[in-house]
Write an enzyme that holds these catalytic residues in place. Structure first.
Site, PDB file in Angstrom:
ATOM      1  N   SER A  90      -3.836  -9.953  -1.412  1.00 45.15           N
ATOM      2  CA  SER A  90      -3.601  -9.279  -0.136  1.00 45.15           C
ATOM      3  C   SER A  90      -2.867 -10.209   0.839  1.00 45.15           C
ATOM      4  CB  SER A  90      -4.913  -8.756   0.435  1.00 45.15           C
ATOM      5  OG  SER A  90      -4.690  -7.886   1.519  1.00 45.15           O
ATOM      6  N   HIS A 136      -7.766  -0.793  -2.562  1.00 41.63           N
ATOM      7  CA  HIS A 136      -7.542  -2.112  -1.984  1.00 41.63           C
ATOM      8  C   HIS A 136      -8.836  -2.930  -1.921  1.00 41.63           C
ATOM      9  CE1 HIS A 136      -5.223  -5.071   0.191  1.00 41.63           C
ATOM     10  NE2 HIS A 136      -6.286  -5.260   0.954  1.00 41.63           N
ATOM     11  N   ASP A 158      -3.819   2.907  -2.154  1.00 41.91           N
ATOM     12  CA  ASP A 158      -3.788   1.746  -1.254  1.00 41.91           C
ATOM     13  C   ASP A 158      -2.598   1.891  -0.318  1.00 41.91           C
ATOM     14  OD1 ASP A 158      -3.700  -0.765  -0.058  1.00 41.91           O
ATOM     15  OD2 ASP A 158      -3.947  -1.878  -1.927  1.00 41.91           O
TER      16      ASP A 158
END
Length: 543
Positions: A383, A516, A486
């Site tokens: 991320s 996510h 996501d």
């Protein structure tokens, strides 16, 4: 194209002799709630003319081109939201024909007195214009599978010629998916003759088909693995606009991890990097702790690691700690033994905006290379961690000019998991999954605002290429992994495309039903698949 896809997408086309520019009133009316596309049919407006062979069957050639345009529009638009197709006259016939052949692409039809003819009318039309006509009562209505509104006039407008009148409307009202609306003071040019009446009818219809509990709701429920959905349901919201309580909540949930026998974590310190790009311990340099997870024989120097995983944690640039990822660090160490997982405890925004975290990451890389000389490094970012690593690759020469060449030689691959890259948040999945799960638009906006504040020093403001570099001289071979469900999905996909086109060795994958933050939980199928992909992509054998 214009508008905001809050309620869906509208794709509209026109009649013979007109063009997309004649539909500007549709865009003006619907742009507050819909992403509106106005399409020129073949031979009209800016569209290419039909070729000689295409003129032998004008309708089929025009409809085929429109189907291609429709597919292209939908490929670049948000998914999972309603798609409304609108067409007037000949454009209505083309739209209806396209839907009859591609019913799964569109959710509803709005047709303004469409040129869908009876068999007799089609025969006469064919004789006059020398092309076969594909949109007739016989080809359209038996194949109609989506809600449809036909708006026509009462014949008292500027042009009293109408296609849908009396008996034909009565017949259509028996169709379970068709509704009709007759606008007073209007002819075949319903929208031009009485725009207020036209929009009153279409607005009411859209309100009905887009209401809660309508037949379109199925598109809002993407597949998520049941085990992941159970986790999603109990996770607290990511309140990035109020980071202190968010971090406290996260800390309470992440108790110290109990490593398997023979594996442990230690802490080392990396010298800080000054704004001028020097390492050391001066007043401008801020040394940061670095977590190292390895087997005890690697820790004590009895075994030399074959690979270093340099892991940068996620958290939207405003949260997270290396120890929260210990279960993943341990899994990497076990899967690729003898391996070591190194993770910098970089400074977080908003207290320390860009490029503080990048400087800390580079300092940790320098210390890693010093402690494990000549051992290949695989950069692994999750991320925001993937974003920081991308930014690190873009700025190595800026912040570590003396070490950049050596570091680039040692870093053999980049594993970018669900990368958080683009503060613009304009990719299509940001509309489809604006509400998450887990990561959502408000959380992302606040996180980016903290990481890239408006009042930042202009000299420190990153360029787009520093946030999402694609230069093959800067970015190592990259394995990109995104989640199907996501909001960050499409920016990762787009970046992988740009990397490939820039000649960076790139692979792109997603696993079914992941969301996510939950795609790389050791013990899950997606994690085992990712380990296999890493082993094959990096050519480092797993155990």
């Amino acid at each position: 194209m214009a508008g905001t896809p809050r309620r869906g997408i509208i794709i509209a086309t026109h009649g013979v002799g007109y063009s997309a520019s004649d539909l500007h009133d549709l865009a003006a009316h619907y742009r507050e709630d819909f992403l509106v596309y106005l399409v020129d049919l073949a031979g009209h407006g800016l569209a290419a003319e039909l070729t000689g062979s295409q003129r032998q069957d004008k309708f089929h050639a025009t409809a085929t081109q429109f189907e291609n345009d429709l597919a292209q529009i939908l490929n670049q638009s948000p998914s999972g939201i309603p798609v409304i197709l609108m067409g007037h006259s000949f454009g209505g016939a083309v739209a209806a024909y396209a839907v009859a052949r591609n019913a799964l692409l569109v959710d509803a039809l709005l047709l303004e007195d469409p040129a869908i003819l009876t068999a007799a009318e089609a025969k006469a039309h064919n004789a006059e214009y020398a092309f076969s006509y594909g949109a007739t009562d016989e080809t359209i209505w038996p194949n109609l599978t989506i809600p449809t509104l036909i708006v026509t006039g009462d014949g008292t407008g500027k042009d009293d010629e109408l296609i849908f009148t009396g008996e034909r409307l009565q017949e259509l009202r028996r169709h379970p998916l068709v509704e009709t609306a007759i606008v007073s003071g209007a002819s075949h040019l319903v929208r031009h003759d009485n725009p207020e009446g036209f929009f009153a009818a279409t607005d009411a219809y859209l309100d009905g088909v887009l209401s809660a509990g309508s037949t379109l709701d199925h598109k809002k429920k993407p597949f998520i693995q049941e085990s992941l959905q159970d986790v999603v349901d109990v996770l607290p919201p990511q309140t990035t606009w109020d980071v202190v309580p968010m971090r406290e909540t996260t800390a309470k949930r992440n108790r110290p991890y109990l490593f398997a026998p023979g594996i442990s974590a230690t802490k080392i310190n990396a010298g800080g990097i000054t704004p001028g790009g020097n390492t050391g311990s001066g007043t401008d340099a801020q040394p940061q702790p670095v977590r190292v997870v390895a087997s005890n024989d690697v820790h004590n120097g009895n075994t030399q690691p074959s690979v270093v995983f340099f892991c940068v944690h996620g958290g939207g640039y405003v949260g997270g700690k290396p120890e929260y990822d210990d279960v993943r660090h341990e899994a990497l160490v076990q899967a690729f033994h003898p391996a070591v997982a190194v993770s910098p405890d970089y400074r977080l925004a908003p207290e320390n905006p860009y490029p503080a975290g990048v400087r800390d990451t580079i300092a940790a890389l320098i210390e890693t290379a010093r402690r494990y000389p000549n051992v290949p490094i695989i950069a692994y970012g999750d991320s925001a961690g993937a974003g920081i690593l991308a930014q690190t690759f873009a700025r190595l020469e800026d912040f570590a000019p003396d070490d950049a060449v050596k570091l680039r030689e040692l870093i053999t691959a980049f594993i970018a998991v669900e990368p958080c890259l683009d503060p613009a948040m304009q990719s299509a999945s940001w509309t489809t999954y604006a509400d998450g799960p887990i990561w959502y638009d408000r959380a992302s906006e606040a996180a980016w605002a903290g990481y890239l504040p408006d009042d930042a020093d202009p000299d420190e403001k990153p360029t787009f290429t520093q946030l999402m570099p694609t230069n093959p001289d800067l970015v190592p071979p990259t394995l990109v992994m995104v989640n199907p469900v996501d909001p960050l999905r499409d920016e990762g996909i787009n970046w992988a495309r740009h990397l490939t086109d820039a000649c960076v060795i790139t692979e792109l994958h997603w696993f079914k039903g992941t969301v996510h933050g939950l795609c790389t939980i050791p013990g899950t199928d997606s994690w085992e698949s990712l380990v296999q992909l890493i082993a094959r992509f990096t050519q480092i054998p797993g155990s």
